[in-house]
Design a protein around this motif. Structure first.
Motif, mmCIF file in Angstrom:
data_model
loop_
_atom_site.group_PDB
_atom_site.id
_atom_site.type_symbol
_atom_site.label_atom_id
_atom_site.label_comp_id
_atom_site.label_asym_id
_atom_site.label_seq_id
_atom_site.Cartn_x
_atom_site.Cartn_y
_atom_site.Cartn_z
ATOM 1 N N ARG A 1 -4.346 1.283 -17.082
ATOM 2 C CA ARG A 1 -4.048 0.740 -15.757
ATOM 3 C C ARG A 1 -5.105 1.161 -14.742
ATOM 4 O O ARG A 1 -5.509 0.370 -13.887
ATOM 5 N N ALA A 2 -5.571 2.396 -14.850
ATOM 6 C CA ALA A 2 -6.622 2.861 -13.946
ATOM 7 C C ALA A 2 -7.920 2.094 -14.171
ATOM 8 O O ALA A 2 -8.649 1.774 -13.222
ATOM 9 N N CYS A 3 -8.210 1.771 -15.446
ATOM 10 C CA CYS A 3 -9.405 0.975 -15.764
ATOM 11 C C CYS A 3 -9.281 -0.424 -15.184
ATOM 12 O O CYS A 3 -10.236 -0.946 -14.601
ATOM 13 N N ARG A 4 -8.107 -1.029 -15.330
ATOM 14 C CA ARG A 4 -7.894 -2.368 -14.766
ATOM 15 C C ARG A 4 -8.049 -2.352 -13.249
ATOM 16 O O ARG A 4 -8.539 -3.319 -12.656
ATOM 17 N N VAL B 1 1.143 -4.813 -7.948
ATOM 18 C CA VAL B 1 1.078 -4.392 -9.352
ATOM 19 C C VAL B 1 0.519 -2.980 -9.468
ATOM 20 O O VAL B 1 1.015 -2.155 -10.250
ATOM 21 N N HIS B 2 -0.501 -2.671 -8.684
ATOM 22 C CA HIS B 2 -1.135 -1.349 -8.759
ATOM 23 C C HIS B 2 -0.582 -0.385 -7.711
ATOM 24 O O HIS B 2 -1.164 0.696 -7.503
ATOM 25 N N ARG B 3 0.508 -0.788 -7.040
ATOM 26 C CA ARG B 3 1.223 0.083 -6.112
ATOM 27 C C ARG B 3 0.314 0.593 -4.997
ATOM 28 O O ARG B 3 0.361 1.767 -4.611
ATOM 29 N N LEU B 4 -0.501 -0.315 -4.496
ATOM 30 C CA LEU B 4 -1.374 0.015 -3.378
ATOM 31 C C LEU B 4 -0.766 -0.375 -2.042
ATOM 32 O O LEU B 4 -1.348 -0.113 -0.987
ATOM 33 N N ALA B 5 0.368 -1.032 -2.090
ATOM 34 C CA ALA B 5 1.079 -1.429 -0.876
ATOM 35 C C ALA B 5 2.554 -1.567 -1.202
ATOM 36 O O ALA B 5 2.931 -1.809 -2.352
ATOM 37 N N THR B 6 3.374 -1.412 -0.189
ATOM 38 C CA THR B 6 4.813 -1.613 -0.341
ATOM 39 C C THR B 6 5.181 -2.973 0.218
ATOM 40 O O THR B 6 4.349 -3.669 0.820
ATOM 41 N N ALA B 7 6.424 -3.355 0.043
ATOM 42 C CA ALA B 7 6.892 -4.638 0.573
ATOM 43 C C ALA B 7 6.728 -4.704 2.081
ATOM 44 O O ALA B 7 6.530 -5.777 2.653
ATOM 45 N N GLU B 8 6.787 -3.529 2.738
ATOM 46 C CA GLU B 8 6.671 -3.498 4.192
ATOM 47 C C GLU B 8 5.217 -3.574 4.654
ATOM 48 O O GLU B 8 4.923 -4.093 5.733
ATOM 49 N N THR B 9 4.290 -3.061 3.856
ATOM 50 C CA THR B 9 2.886 -2.988 4.297
ATOM 51 C C THR B 9 1.985 -4.048 3.675
ATOM 52 O O THR B 9 0.833 -4.182 4.073
ATOM 53 N N VAL B 10 2.502 -4.801 2.686
ATOM 54 C CA VAL B 10 1.634 -5.715 1.948
ATOM 55 C C VAL B 10 1.086 -6.826 2.838
ATOM 56 O O VAL B 10 -0.065 -7.245 2.678
ATOM 57 N N ALA B 11 1.881 -7.312 3.799
ATOM 58 C CA ALA B 11 1.407 -8.391 4.662
ATOM 59 C C ALA B 11 0.202 -7.946 5.481
ATOM 60 O O ALA B 11 -0.772 -8.706 5.648
ATOM 61 N N GLN B 12 0.241 -6.707 5.992
ATOM 62 C CA GLN B 12 -0.879 -6.197 6.763
ATOM 63 C C GLN B 12 -2.109 -6.019 5.885
ATOM 64 O O GLN B 12 -3.234 -6.321 6.300
ATOM 65 N N ARG B 13 -1.912 -5.565 4.643
ATOM 66 C CA ARG B 13 -3.039 -5.403 3.729
ATOM 67 C C ARG B 13 -3.681 -6.748 3.398
ATOM 68 O O ARG B 13 -4.903 -6.853 3.274
ATOM 69 N N ILE C 1 -11.508 -7.197 -4.692
ATOM 70 C CA ILE C 1 -11.669 -5.922 -3.981
ATOM 71 C C ILE C 1 -10.338 -5.342 -3.533
ATOM 72 O O ILE C 1 -10.303 -4.212 -3.010
ATOM 73 N N ALA C 2 -9.233 -6.070 -3.740
ATOM 74 C CA ALA C 2 -7.926 -5.592 -3.287
ATOM 75 C C ALA C 2 -7.544 -4.268 -3.920
ATOM 76 O O ALA C 2 -6.875 -3.437 -3.302
ATOM 77 N N THR C 3 -7.963 -4.047 -5.163
ATOM 78 C CA THR C 3 -7.586 -2.826 -5.880
ATOM 79 C C THR C 3 -8.547 -1.666 -5.633
ATOM 80 O O THR C 3 -8.469 -0.641 -6.306
ATOM 81 N N GLU C 4 -9.468 -1.846 -4.672
ATOM 82 C CA GLU C 4 -10.470 -0.828 -4.357
ATOM 83 C C GLU C 4 -11.256 -0.423 -5.605
ATOM 84 O O GLU C 4 -11.315 0.749 -5.990
ATOM 85 N N PRO C 5 -11.888 -1.405 -6.269
ATOM 86 C CA PRO C 5 -12.572 -1.122 -7.539
ATOM 87 C C PRO C 5 -13.898 -0.411 -7.323
ATOM 88 O O PRO C 5 -14.445 -0.362 -6.218
ATOM 89 N N ARG C 6 -14.426 0.102 -8.423
ATOM 90 C CA ARG C 6 -15.774 0.680 -8.414
ATOM 91 C C ARG C 6 -16.799 -0.298 -8.965
ATOM 92 O O ARG C 6 -17.971 -0.229 -8.616
ATOM 93 N N PHE C 7 -16.347 -1.210 -9.834
ATOM 94 C CA PHE C 7 -17.263 -2.087 -10.572
ATOM 95 C C PHE C 7 -16.685 -3.493 -10.602
ATOM 96 O O PHE C 7 -15.494 -3.686 -10.876
ATOM 97 N N ILE C 8 -17.518 -4.493 -10.269
ATOM 98 C CA ILE C 8 -17.085 -5.892 -10.271
ATOM 99 C C ILE C 8 -18.096 -6.712 -11.061
ATOM 100 O O ILE C 8 -19.305 -6.635 -10.819
#
Length: 703
Positions: free
Chosen positions: A449-452, A482-494, A530-537
């Motif tokens: 999951r961290a690799c994804r 999916v990667h738990r970078l936002a909650t239901a309350e904060t996802v719209a702002q993200r 870039i939503a998942t804050e990746p290192r490599f694209i």
């Protein structure tokens, strides 16, 4: 221009409306064009400007909801808009022919190529079946297909993309038409195949006394094949004249912006951003009450946006839709601010490393690959062929933090396959992909999951990678949740933050993909990556199918994001001029192997691998004088995908191959300087002597 002064095709004051649920939309507004025999008239402009609608109107194949509101279309003086369907069937394919962008949607998959060409000859020339098929073989030879008799008996799927397009051109030439329309015939082709088609068009201009209407958004293509040019913007012609006049002294701001947006294949990397045109083409609707280009024009002055701009004659052959054209002579498009930082790259900062990656595609199923072979008690036995298709063959690469590795090569060279292995969308047959000395093939659970999360990909076609049933907000929210970078309350702002980062209005969150332009959809694809804050694209040909101005804005966006977020890119492309703009290092790939790699400045300067030299010489240079005089290496069509190679895999197409050596022994590693590798049997002195492309690039830079 041809010798005939009287135009063979005239479009006079053509206006076309589409009936939609939102009302009537004017797609073409008062367009007037003239095409003479023996000349090529180019039509350029962004998607949605009306280019293909004009072509459809000329061939009388407009959609059912389209209406010609006004104007005439004259073929040798006859108004095509007054012809009945019976009369049009006699004209189409006979006096008027068209070559579409995608030959696979135009060629019938269940009929052999020769039969499709022969049918046109039989219908319009009343030839016998045998004579028509012989004519088809002759036409295939005429358009440069190798072994035309064999190709005539092949089905479309058995031909390469370039062969399919040449077969389409053979269909169009079957009855020696008066007018040939070419609707972006090279957009989907790789750079060497495109160059072969452009050479063919240039030859046809000399041999066929027809008028050619060439529709494209690539100004390098225009410089290579066109005599005159009409620039379309928001359904109107904004400038028209000879190619030399428009390239060397453009009078309309939009033309100036288009020319500034083209990446130049200069031998020395400038590090500057491309001069993209801001904003987007206006939504078509009612008749404009002001200058259509005004909101995007950097040269607009007080009041000029408020008036409708009319097409003004500068001289007998030159027109422009700008009242300030005299003041714009010699004015350059504003240069963008170059704020991209250069990230240091060292072996201690490696993000991903591939070692001896190999992938073999094998047919599925128990019976796949089973064949009859000699031997056994009855003289024959069943044998299984497990060789498969060798897509990637022993490739080793490493990417460091903050750098861009450009991966170039023709279609089928294995670029996308390599990129997918690096992000674990494909598992290699042999070799390893290492992240912090760990093989990602062994990752499971949290490590996977961290690799994804850290490794993402931007696909070439956003049409097929964005779910058409989901809102943009849902598309961008999914990786966050999916990667738990936002909650239901904060996802719209993200989601709003992501849209701002890729320079899209936040109201686009409530739109569906089909409501966005091609460039805007690609920005959504980048935002999702870039939503998942990746290192490599992995950027898998992200600008190939985009308009020139949109392409420039996407390339600038990727550069800005890399500087802000410290991203590492594998940038896959087949156009070296695009790679030149964004990459730090380049790897040239051919049939699964890396044949040359090094820093951008080193790869663009001689010596070159013969394949790199061919790619460089095939770049469409946006300069008419250079494009028409430059020498280009013509490569024969590839013989097919390899199963195994005992020698150099470029042997069968190489113009400087050494028989008995190149086909039998693996190529030797040549190192012109540290970090620059060339795999070739020729020594560096011999490769240095073959530097024609570099000389042409130097001329481009000087110009």
């Amino acid at each position: 221009m041809g010798s005939d002064a009287q135009p063979v095709l005239e479009v006079e004051g053509l206006s076309i409306d589409y009936r939609t649920e939102a009302g009537t939309i004017r797609a073409v507004d008062g367009v007037t064009l003239a095409l003479r025999r023996g000349e090529v008239l180019g039509l350029v402009g962004e998607s949605g400007s009306g280019k293909s609608t004009i072509a459809s109107a000329v061939i009388r194949l407009l959609a059912a909801n389209a209406t010609v509101a006004s104007g005439r279309i004259l073929l040798a003086g006859e108004n095509l808009l007054e012809k009945s369907e019976v009369e049009l069937r006699e004209i189409r394919g006979n006096r008027l022919a068209i070559v579409f962008q995608n030959p696979l949607t135009s060629l019938t998959p269940s009929l052999r190529v020769g039969e499709q060409i022969a049918e046109i000859v039989r219908v319009h020339k009343q030839a016998s079946r045998e004579a028509a098929f012989a004519c088809a073989i002759e036409l295939l030879a005429r358009v440069g297909l190798p072994d035309p008799a064999t190709r005539a008996r092949s089905y479309p799927h058995q031909l390469s993309g370039g062969m399919q397009q040449r077969a389409m051109i053979a269909c169009a030439l079957a009855c020696d038409p008066d007018v040939l329309i070419m609707d972006e015939p090279t957009t989907a082709l790789d750079v060497t195949t495109e160059a072969n088609i452009l050479d063919l068009v240039a030859e046809l201009k000399q041999r066929v006394n027809a008028g050619i209407l060439y529709i494209t958004h690539d100004l390098g293509v225009v410089a290579r094949v066109c005599d005159r040019l009409a620039v379309l913007y928001a359904s109107q012609v904004v400038e028209q004249g000879s190619v030399e006049e428009l390239f060397y002294a453009p009078k309309h701001p939009y033309t100036i912006g288009l020319l500034a947006s083209v990446p130049r294949p200069t031998p020395a990397r400038t590090g500057k951003k491309l001069a993209a045109i801001p904003g987007r083409i206006p939504t078509l609707g009612s008749t404009p009450t002001s200058c259509a280009f005004g909101p995007r024009c950097p040269f607009a002055c007080n009041g000029c946006e408020e008036r409708v701009q009319t097409l003004q004659a500068i001289d007998a052959s030159r027109q422009t839709r700008c009242e300030r054209h005299a003041a714009l002579t010699g004015v350059a498009w504003p240069a963008p601010v170059s704020d991209a930082a250069v990230m240091p790259t060292t072996t201690e900062m490696r993000v991903v490393q591939a070692e001896d990656l190999t992938l073999i595609y094998r047919a599925d199923g128990w019976l796949a690959g089973v064949r009859l072979a000699r031997g056994g008690p009855l003289g024959l036995r069943l044998a299984r062929d497990d060789a498969g298709v060798l897509a990637v063959d022993g490739v080793s690469v490493a990417l460091c933090k903050g750098e861009t590795l450009g991966l170039v090569g023709e279609s089928g060279s294995g670029k996308s396959t390599l990129g997918r292995m690096l992000v674990k969308l494909l598992d290699p047959t042999r070799g390893r992909v290492l992240v912090e000395s760990n093989d990602i093939a062994q990752f499971t659970g949290a490590a996977l999951r961290a690799c994804r999360k850290s490794f993402q990909i931007v696909f070439q076609n956003p049409e097929s990678s964005l779910n058409p049933r989901h809102l943009i907000a849902d598309i961008l929210a999914r990786p966050l949740l999916v990667h738990r970078l936002a909650t239901a309350e904060t996802v719209a702002q993200r989601v709003c933050d992501l849209l701002r980062i890729v320079q899209l209005p936040i109201e686009y969150a409530e739109r569906y993909p089909h409501q966005l332009s091609g460039g805007e959809k690609q920005r959504v694809g980048i935002a999702r990556a870039i939503a998942t804050e990746p290192r490599f694209i992995v950027c898998d040909e992200p600008v190939t199918a985009l308009d020139v101005s949109v392409r420039a804005s996407i390339l600038n966006l990727l550069t800005d994001l890399q500087a802000r977020l410290g991203l590492t890119y594998l940038f896959i492309a087949h156009d070296l001029s695009v790679v030149r703009q964004v990459a730090d290092r380049v790897a040239v790939m051919y049939l699964g192997r890396i044949c040359e790699s090094g820093l951008v400045d080193d790869v663009f300067a001689p010596p070159h691998h013969p394949y790199t030299r061919a790619l460089l010489s095939a770049i469409p240079v946006p300069d008419p004088r250079i494009a028409r005089s430059a020498r280009r290496l013509r490569l024969p069509d590839p013989s097919g995908a390899p199963t195994t190679w005992s020698g150099c895999n470029f042997y069968d197409r190489c113009p400087v191959r050494i028989n008995g050596v190149c086909d039998r022994r693996p190529p030797t590693l040549r190192t012109p300087k540290a970090g620059h590798s060339i795999y070739c049997h020729h020594d560096l002195a011999a490769l240095q002597a073959q530097e024609a492309p570099a000389r042409e690039l130097a001329r481009t830079e000087a110009a």
